[in-house]
Each structure stands twice: as structure tokens, then as C-alpha cells.
Design a protein around this motif. Structure first.
Motif, mmCIF file in Angstrom:
data_model
loop_
_atom_site.group_PDB
_atom_site.id
_atom_site.type_symbol
_atom_site.label_atom_id
_atom_site.label_comp_id
_atom_site.label_asym_id
_atom_site.label_seq_id
_atom_site.Cartn_x
_atom_site.Cartn_y
_atom_site.Cartn_z
ATOM 1 N N GLU A 1 -7.601 0.611 -6.887
ATOM 2 C CA GLU A 1 -8.179 1.736 -6.144
ATOM 3 C C GLU A 1 -7.458 3.044 -6.476
ATOM 4 O O GLU A 1 -8.072 4.100 -6.585
ATOM 5 C CB GLU A 1 -7.956 1.417 -4.656
ATOM 6 C CG GLU A 1 -8.813 2.113 -3.638
ATOM 7 C CD GLU A 1 -8.365 1.648 -2.246
ATOM 8 O OE1 GLU A 1 -7.722 2.439 -1.551
ATOM 9 O OE2 GLU A 1 -8.615 0.471 -1.898
ATOM 10 N N LEU A 2 -6.154 2.949 -6.671
ATOM 11 C CA LEU A 2 -5.363 4.158 -6.954
ATOM 12 C C LEU A 2 -5.293 4.463 -8.453
ATOM 13 O O LEU A 2 -4.668 5.437 -8.849
ATOM 14 C CB LEU A 2 -3.930 3.963 -6.419
ATOM 15 C CG LEU A 2 -3.772 3.905 -4.900
ATOM 16 C CD1 LEU A 2 -2.376 3.413 -4.515
ATOM 17 C CD2 LEU A 2 -4.017 5.282 -4.281
ATOM 18 N N GLY A 3 -5.888 3.609 -9.286
ATOM 19 C CA GLY A 3 -5.865 3.824 -10.730
ATOM 20 C C GLY A 3 -4.559 3.416 -11.381
ATOM 21 O O GLY A 3 -4.215 3.876 -12.467
ATOM 22 N N ILE A 4 -3.797 2.550 -10.708
ATOM 23 C CA ILE A 4 -2.517 2.092 -11.269
ATOM 24 C C ILE A 4 -2.750 0.775 -12.009
ATOM 25 O O ILE A 4 -3.392 -0.131 -11.482
ATOM 26 C CB ILE A 4 -1.477 1.868 -10.141
ATOM 27 C CG1 ILE A 4 -1.141 3.196 -9.472
ATOM 28 C CG2 ILE A 4 -0.218 1.207 -10.668
ATOM 29 C CD1 ILE A 4 -0.316 3.046 -8.203
ATOM 30 N N ASP A 5 -2.213 0.685 -13.209
ATOM 31 C CA ASP A 5 -2.395 -0.513 -14.028
ATOM 32 C C ASP A 5 -1.292 -1.536 -13.701
ATOM 33 O O ASP A 5 -0.106 -1.226 -13.864
ATOM 34 C CB ASP A 5 -2.311 -0.083 -15.512
ATOM 35 C CG ASP A 5 -2.912 -1.123 -16.425
ATOM 36 O OD1 ASP A 5 -3.463 -2.108 -15.893
ATOM 37 O OD2 ASP A 5 -2.800 -0.942 -17.651
ATOM 38 N N GLY B 1 0.838 -1.210 0.000
ATOM 39 C CA GLY B 1 0.000 0.000 0.000
ATOM 40 C C GLY B 1 0.864 1.248 0.000
ATOM 41 O O GLY B 1 0.623 2.189 -0.769
ATOM 42 N N ILE B 2 1.886 1.260 0.844
ATOM 43 C CA ILE B 2 2.773 2.433 0.938
ATOM 44 C C ILE B 2 3.524 2.623 -0.387
ATOM 45 O O ILE B 2 3.609 3.732 -0.925
ATOM 46 C CB ILE B 2 3.753 2.251 2.122
ATOM 47 C CG1 ILE B 2 2.969 2.285 3.444
ATOM 48 C CG2 ILE B 2 4.847 3.309 2.102
ATOM 49 C CD1 ILE B 2 3.734 1.758 4.645
ATOM 50 N N ILE B 3 4.032 1.517 -0.919
ATOM 51 C CA ILE B 3 4.751 1.576 -2.206
ATOM 52 C C ILE B 3 3.834 2.121 -3.305
ATOM 53 O O ILE B 3 4.213 3.000 -4.082
ATOM 54 C CB ILE B 3 5.277 0.169 -2.585
ATOM 55 C CG1 ILE B 3 6.524 -0.162 -1.773
ATOM 56 C CG2 ILE B 3 5.565 0.057 -4.080
ATOM 57 C CD1 ILE B 3 7.049 -1.581 -1.967
ATOM 58 N N LEU B 4 2.611 1.610 -3.359
ATOM 59 C CA LEU B 4 1.701 2.010 -4.431
ATOM 60 C C LEU B 4 1.248 3.470 -4.259
ATOM 61 O O LEU B 4 1.067 4.185 -5.251
ATOM 62 C CB LEU B 4 0.498 1.068 -4.489
ATOM 63 C CG LEU B 4 0.848 -0.346 -5.002
ATOM 64 C CD1 LEU B 4 -0.268 -1.344 -4.695
ATOM 65 C CD2 LEU B 4 1.142 -0.328 -6.503
ATOM 66 N N GLU B 5 1.109 3.911 -3.034
ATOM 67 C CA GLU B 5 0.771 5.325 -2.833
ATOM 68 C C GLU B 5 1.913 6.206 -3.338
ATOM 69 O O GLU B 5 1.684 7.256 -3.934
ATOM 70 C CB GLU B 5 0.476 5.602 -1.357
ATOM 71 C CG GLU B 5 -0.857 4.990 -0.926
ATOM 72 C CD GLU B 5 -1.552 5.743 0.185
ATOM 73 O OE1 GLU B 5 -0.991 6.720 0.699
ATOM 74 O OE2 GLU B 5 -2.675 5.330 0.532
ATOM 75 N N TYR B 6 3.143 5.744 -3.107
ATOM 76 C CA TYR B 6 4.286 6.501 -3.604
ATOM 77 C C TYR B 6 4.279 6.506 -5.138
ATOM 78 O O TYR B 6 4.436 7.558 -5.767
ATOM 79 C CB TYR B 6 5.598 5.898 -3.090
ATOM 80 C CG TYR B 6 6.815 6.501 -3.745
ATOM 81 C CD1 TYR B 6 7.291 7.742 -3.347
ATOM 82 C CD2 TYR B 6 7.457 5.849 -4.806
ATOM 83 C CE1 TYR B 6 8.391 8.318 -3.967
ATOM 84 C CE2 TYR B 6 8.559 6.414 -5.422
ATOM 85 C CZ TYR B 6 9.024 7.647 -5.006
ATOM 86 O OH TYR B 6 10.106 8.219 -5.640
ATOM 87 N N ILE B 7 4.061 5.334 -5.719
ATOM 88 C CA ILE B 7 4.056 5.243 -7.191
ATOM 89 C C ILE B 7 2.957 6.134 -7.775
ATOM 90 O O ILE B 7 3.187 6.871 -8.751
ATOM 91 C CB ILE B 7 3.876 3.775 -7.637
ATOM 92 C CG1 ILE B 7 5.139 2.960 -7.301
ATOM 93 C CG2 ILE B 7 3.581 3.676 -9.139
ATOM 94 C CD1 ILE B 7 5.020 1.458 -7.552
ATOM 95 N N ALA B 8 1.785 6.103 -7.145
ATOM 96 C CA ALA B 8 0.662 6.918 -7.647
ATOM 97 C C ALA B 8 1.030 8.401 -7.631
ATOM 98 O O ALA B 8 0.624 9.161 -8.513
ATOM 99 C CB ALA B 8 -0.583 6.658 -6.808
#
Lengths: 374, 292
Positions: free
Chosen positions: A173-177, A132-139
Motif C-alpha cells: 500500500e505504501l509502495g515499499i518493496d 504499520g507504524i514502522i512502515l510509515e516511518y520507513i516510507a
């Protein structure tokens, strides 16, 4: 400093040998040094602390035997488990005894299921929360409304698969593919076929999970040989300096999610300074202390806080009371071990920061603020 | 169907299979001559790879000096193991001898942990890093060059077994020990030679595989996974080890690429199951093999 009160025992099934020994020796050092330090501070409410452990070789049956032996001859309020397998195996006994609160080397998502594992907690974010933390950063790295694309690469183990489904949900949820998922054998010997698959989808980020070192190095080197500008990230156990020490300049730019400050980071705080001083005192030759050391120290810090809160409330030191004490931790200042005040949520601490390897300096440097999940 | 992708995947699999074949050769040479299944072959590979690490990393020797030294060290280790631990077991049941090899494997893991610690390791770079293209097909350079080095040793072995006195003695002993004795062949020396040659092939494979996938005290587990190759090819067949090695390497890689990494092992074990039903002695093995 000697105290007259009964000692409080920190128990531990510790993997000083076997496949996890590379981390076990350091988390053991962290637990040992914290015990020395807390005793030098007067123990916990005047109770001295005694650390009792057995080497398990990272084998579940030996861990269980160690648990029985240590708890059979001591009253053990808190205990370090060396693996997800052991922590799951011992859960029913832990629940029926109701005497001991457990945490350890595992960040498994399953252990934060409070119905099944009410007396076990994670000393940081669980693996899904790390994703989750990684993906929030990527987003947050997207430009012009475009979100970066990501590929997950994980080992074909319980450890490797742990955060993948939750990670895919979080990405959606974050719109990341999530453009590709690669599963590799543990201890994979060759990943060139997997690299070829990634070449076709050209992800902006690759997130690794379920490894310590290999095959992360091979993915990075081969994808760079192909001229791809993909960025690479990993979770706790693959975000130590080992990556830099072994990969050298090839590690440059690799990013990891880490709930604690690195031993050699430029951050400070009273507890982080105490940790560094104690580490220096106990082994002046050791130099850098790996993240396993930080994890061992932080584990013991949380145990201390939980025991202290329970004693201060005039309650018996049993698993239920200590679990309640853990849940009461809110905006707790860890003295610089974690850079922001932390709050326990569902028996974990869902906070972390993204760090990037600066190979020239030979260390990780923060590239995000501390990210706390809801 | 993306044929370029299939071609690239197949190339990667065939090249990896070449290294499997080299490891399998280590099993087969020892079994063929001595009728001992060496369960410590993976650990001998590991030991040689750690020797390479010590020579090229710790002592900062040129990798091209460290490589033959490490391979030599691994083959000497094989010879010593045969002389000190296996030879006294002559005449004992095959299971006892197998158990000794399993014990040797544990000792080697412990020794490596004592000498080099438990941290995962990467070998110093020694293979070229420029991408290899065959036509339009990409092949990872480590795999490509690893395959070439392994193939060179395979050719040397085949020539040696075919034309040298030692090779003839080895083949003679393998086909009939009593006849070999009666013809004046020093069978004990041949046994030792088989362990040295088997360990040499495994040691070279160990350094090449570790150069690709990293090294740790658990590295020896790959030796057991290559057991599938050996059983499919036939425990006493060098040709079988070569063909099965290349085939299993290709199959694993193609299955992993098209079905997912979790299907690599099931694919090879499915082949193993079929072979065991149809030809329990392996594709090229002799019929009277007694399985463990």
C-alpha cells in the motif's frame, strides 16, 4: 488511604518464572506500583484496588488454573493475561462468563478481532499496527520519490508470524518493496546463512519480529561486517534497553517502535512523573525500569479508566459494559505515558513512535513524531 | 544455480554441524560407556556457558582464561552428577535413570535462573570479528573460529581414546563391562570419566554456541535437538556422532536457505524418520541398542 467501599480486584496470570520471566518480573512491578499509587490517590471512585496474582511460568495450563483460582475467590472485573496462548484459550470462558475484561502481555493481532474476542484488548498497538507504524516511518525516509526497500526477519512461532501478512499488505500500500523474508528457528543458534541471503538483496531496512534479543545482534554485527549500511528495526518486546545493555556499541542505530515513553526519556507529564516517583519509592535501587514495567503500569491505567467510566455511568462492572467504556475512550490524555492523546480503536490503541539507540548515551531517542494509524 | 551462494551456505552449515558433532559427542561418550542417555546434556552446556559469562563478564577475566575454567567447571559438574545422582541408580531400569537426568536438567535451569536471573544474555566477545573468506566464499567469523576450536578438541579426544590408558579402559568398558572388570579395570572410575569427558565436550560446545546465538535459561533445549544427530549417527558411535553432526548441520542450513527457515526442522526429522525405518540403530550404531 483506607476506603470503606468494596475493593476492586486487578487479577493476573503473571510469568514470574519460565521463558517470559525476564519481562514478567517488570510488568508485575508495574502493576504492583500502580496499585500502590492509585490507592494513595483514593482508589477508583473511593474503591480501594487490590492486585491478586499467581506465577504461571508462562505455561497456558498454569495460567488457566491461576485464572480459575483468582476468579473463584474474588470478583475480578479486569485481568492480566500472560500470553497469546492463554488469552486465546480462556476466550470462550471469558465470553460466557461476561464478568471480566482482559488485557495483558500479548499484542497479538488476532485479539483485536472483536467478534471472537469481545472482552480482550491490547494496551497499545497490536503487532500488525506496530508494523504499520514502522512502515510509515520507513516510507517517509525515501528520497527523490524512491521508497526504501525492506526485509522482514521473524521467528518461526505464532508470535513471529503474527504481523507478516498484514505487514506485506501495508508495505504494498505504501509502495515499499519487501525484498526478502527470513524465517528463523526460535532460539536460533546461527544465522550466518540467513545473513548471506540478505547480503544478496541488500535491503535498506530489516524489520525483526518475534525475538527479544538474539539473533538480532548477530544479524546486525554480521551485516555490518560485510559493509552493508542496512538499518535495523524491531517491535515492542525487542525494543527495550536490554538490547543496549547486552550489545553495547553494536546496538547503536537500532530502532524500535514503542507506544510508551521510555522510563529514562526526556519526556514528562503528570502521570509519567508519578510513575517515576512511585518506582523510585518502591525500589530506590532499581534505577531504569524496563518497558515491561511501563506496559504493566499502562495496563492498570486503562483498567482504572474503564472501571471509572463504567461506575460514573452508573452501570454494573461487567465485561460488556467495560468493553463499551473502553470503546468510548477518545483523545484520552495519559499524562505523558504516551506523548499524545489516545483513542481506542477496535480494542487497541494504534499509536507509537520510532526510537533509535544512542549507544554512547545508553538510551533510545525519538526519531519520529507520534504516529497514529487510522 | 548460484554456486558461490551454495558454497557459502554449505560452509556455514558444515561449520555449524561441527558444533553439533561436539554436542553429540557429549551424548555418545556417556551412552557408550554407561548406557545412560543424558537428557541433561543441554543444561550442562548452558551451565558452562553461564560460568563463562560469570568469569569473563562478571569477574572480567580474560576470555582465554575464562573459557578453560568454564569448560572445566562443566566437566566437574558432569562428574559430580554421575557420582551423586547417577551412581546410586546403578541396577535400576534405564527409564528411571533417564528420568533422573530430566530432573537434573530442571534443577540446573532453576539454579541458573536463581544465580543469573531470567534475562537473555550475550557472552563477552572473544572470537575475532574480521570476516573470514575462503576463496570468494564468506564465512561468519564466530562460526569459523568456533569450528576450529571444536575440531581441535575432537582431534584431542580421538587421540586420547586411541592411545591413552584411560581411553583404552573406556573402550574396553564400552565393549564388555564384565570382561573389563575381570581384567582389573576400575569400571566405576571409567563411568565417572565418561561423564567428565562427555560434559567437557558439551561444555565447550555450550560456550561456542552461546557465543554465536546468545544465552538464556532455555538454552539447554538445543541438547534435545541434537538428539536427532545422535540417533541418526548411532547412539554408541563416536564416528556416527561426527558424521551425522556435520551432515545434519549442513542439511538444516541448506534446507533453511533454499526452502525457508520453517523447513529446517522438518528436513532433519525427515532424515531421522528414514533412518529409523532403514537402520533403527543409526547409521553407525550397534544393533542391540535398546531405544527409549
Amino acid at each position: 488511604m483506607a476506603q470503606d467501599k468494596e475493593p476492586i480486584v486487578f487479577g493476573g496470570s503473571i510469568p514470574l518464572s519460565g521463558v517470559f520471566a525476564f519481562a514478567g518480573v517488570h510488568l508485575h512491578a508495574g502493576l504492583t506500583d500502580y496499585t500502590s499509587w492509585i490507592n494513595s490517590q483514593g482508589g477508583i471512585n473511593g474503591h480501594p484496588v487490590k492486585y491478586v496474582m499467581e506465577d504461571t511460568g508462562y505455561e497456558v495450563d498454569r495460567s488457566v488454573a491461576a485464572f480459575k483460582k483468582i476468579t473463584g475467590s474474588n470478583t475480578v472485573p479486569v485481568y492480566y493475561g500472560d500470553s497469546t496462548g492463554f488469552m486465546k484459550t480462556i476466550a470462550s470462558e471469558l465470553n460466557s462468563r461476561g464478568t471480566t475484561l482482559m488485557s495483558g502481555a500479548s499484542f497479538a493481532t488476532a485479539l483485536t478481532d472483536n467478534e471472537q474476542y469481545p472482552y480482550q484488548f491490547i494496551p497499545g498497538p497490536n503487532y500488525s499496527q506496530m508494523f504499520g507504524i514502522i512502515l510509515e516511518y520507513i516510507a517517509s525516509q525515501g528520497e527523490g520519490g524512491e521508497k526504501p526497500t525492506v526485509a522482514f526477519v521473524y521467528s518461526d512461532t505464532e508470535f513471529g508470524k503474527d504481523p507478516i501478512e498484514n505487514g506485506k499488505e501495508k508495505a504494498a500500500e505504501l509502495g515499499i518493496d519487501v525484498v526478502e523474508e527470513i524465517v528463523t528457528k526460535p532460539g536460533s543458534v546461527d544465522v550466518s546463512a540467513e545473513v548471506l541471503k540478505l547480503r544478496r538483496v541488500r535491503p535498506d531496512y530489516v524489520v525483526f519480529h518475534g525475538y527479544v534479543l538474539s539473533p538480532i545482534n548477530e544479524f546486525m554485527v554480521q551485516m555490518r561486517q560485510m559493509g552493508l549500511d542496512t538499518q535495523f528495526m524491531g517491535t515492542f518486546w525487542s525494543s527495550d534497553k536490554l538490547i543496549i545493555n547486552k550489545m553495547g556499541e553494536d546496538a547503536d542505530g537500532y530502532m524500535g517502535v514503542m507506544p510508551y515513553n521510555y522510563y529514562d526519556s526526556q519526556e514528562s507529564g503528570p502521570m509519567l512523573d508519578a510513575l517515576r516517583a512511585q518506582a523510585e519509592k518502591s525500589d530506590p535501587e532499581a534505577g531504569y525500569r524496563p518497558t515491561g514495567y511501563m506496559q504493566g503500569w499502562f495496563n492498570a491505567m486503562v483498567w482504572t479508566e474503564v472501571v471509572k467510566r463504567t461506575l460514573d455511568a452508573g452501570k454494573e462492572l461487567n465485561a460488556k459494559n467495560m468493553a463499551e467504556s473502553l470503546s468510548s475512550i477518545k483523545d484520552w490524555d495519559t499524562g505523558g505515558i504516551i506523548g499524545v492523546p489516545v483513542t481506542a480503536k477496535n480494542m487497541s490503541f494504534p499509536v507509537g513512535r520510532i526510537w533509535r539507540v544512542n549507544a554512547k548515551e545508553g538510551r533510545y531517542e525519538p526519531v519520529s513524531d507520534w504516529i497514529q494509524l487510522d | 544455480m548460484d554456486w558461490l551462494f551454495f558454497g557459502e551456505i554449505s560452509l556455514a552449515g558444515l561449520a555449524m554441524g561441527g558444533l553439533y558433532a561436539l554436542i553429540a559427542l557429549g551424548f555418545v561418550i556417556i551412552y557408550k560407556a554407561t548406557r545412560v542417555i543424558n537428557f541433561a546434556i543441554g543444561e550442562i552446556m548452558m551451565f558452562a556457558a553461564y560460568l563463562f559469562l560469570a568469569f569473563a563478564g562478571g569477574l572480567e577475566m580474560s576470555p582465554w582464561v575464562a573459557l578453560p575454567l568454564a569448560v572445566l567447571g562443566g566437566s566437574i559438574l558432569g562428574g559430580v552428577i554421575e557420582k551423586v545422582m547417577i551412581r546410586p541408580m546403578l541396577g535400576e531400569s534405564p527409564i528411571s535413570v533417564v528420568m533422573v537426568t530430566i530432573g537434573i536438567a530442571s534443577i540446573l535451569v532453576g539454579l541458573v535462573e536463581l544465580l543469573w536471573g531470567a534475562d537473555p544474555q550475550l557472552l563477552p566477545r572473544f572470537l575475532p570479528r574480521e570476516p573470514v573468506f575462503i576463496g570468494e566464499m564468506y564465512l561468519a567469523p564466530k562460526i569459523a573460529y568456533g569450528f576450529l576450536i571444536g575440531a581441535a578438541l575432537l582431534i584431542l579426544y580421538l587421540l586420547y581414546f586411541r592411545f591413552s590408558r584411560g581411553g583404552v579402559a573406556l573402550r574396553a568398558t564400552a565393549s564388555d563391562q564384565a570382561a573389563a572388570y575381570s581384567m582389573g579395570i576400575n569400571v566405576r572410575r571409567v563411568f565417572n570419566l565418561a561423564w567428565v569427558f562427555g560434559s567437557l565436550a558439551a561444555s565447550l560446545a555450550g560456550v561456542l554456541v552461546a557465543a554465536t546465538g546468545g544465552l538464556s535459561p532455555q538454552f539447554g533445549a538445543i541438547g534435545l535437538s541434537v538428539l536427532v544427530v545422535v540417533i541418526v549417527g548411532g547412539l554408541d558411535s563416536i564416528l556416527g556422532a561426527l558424521i551425522a553432526g556435520v551432515f545434519i548441520g549442513w542439511l538444516e542450513t541448506v534446507a533453511g536457505a533454499y526452502l525457508g527457515g520453517e523447513y529446517r526442522m522438518p528436513a532433519t526429522f525427515a532424515v531421522l524418520a528414514v533412518i529409523l525405518v532403514i537402520r533403527p540403530y543409526g547409521l553407525f550404531g550397534t544393533h542391540e541398542i535398546e531405544r527409549v
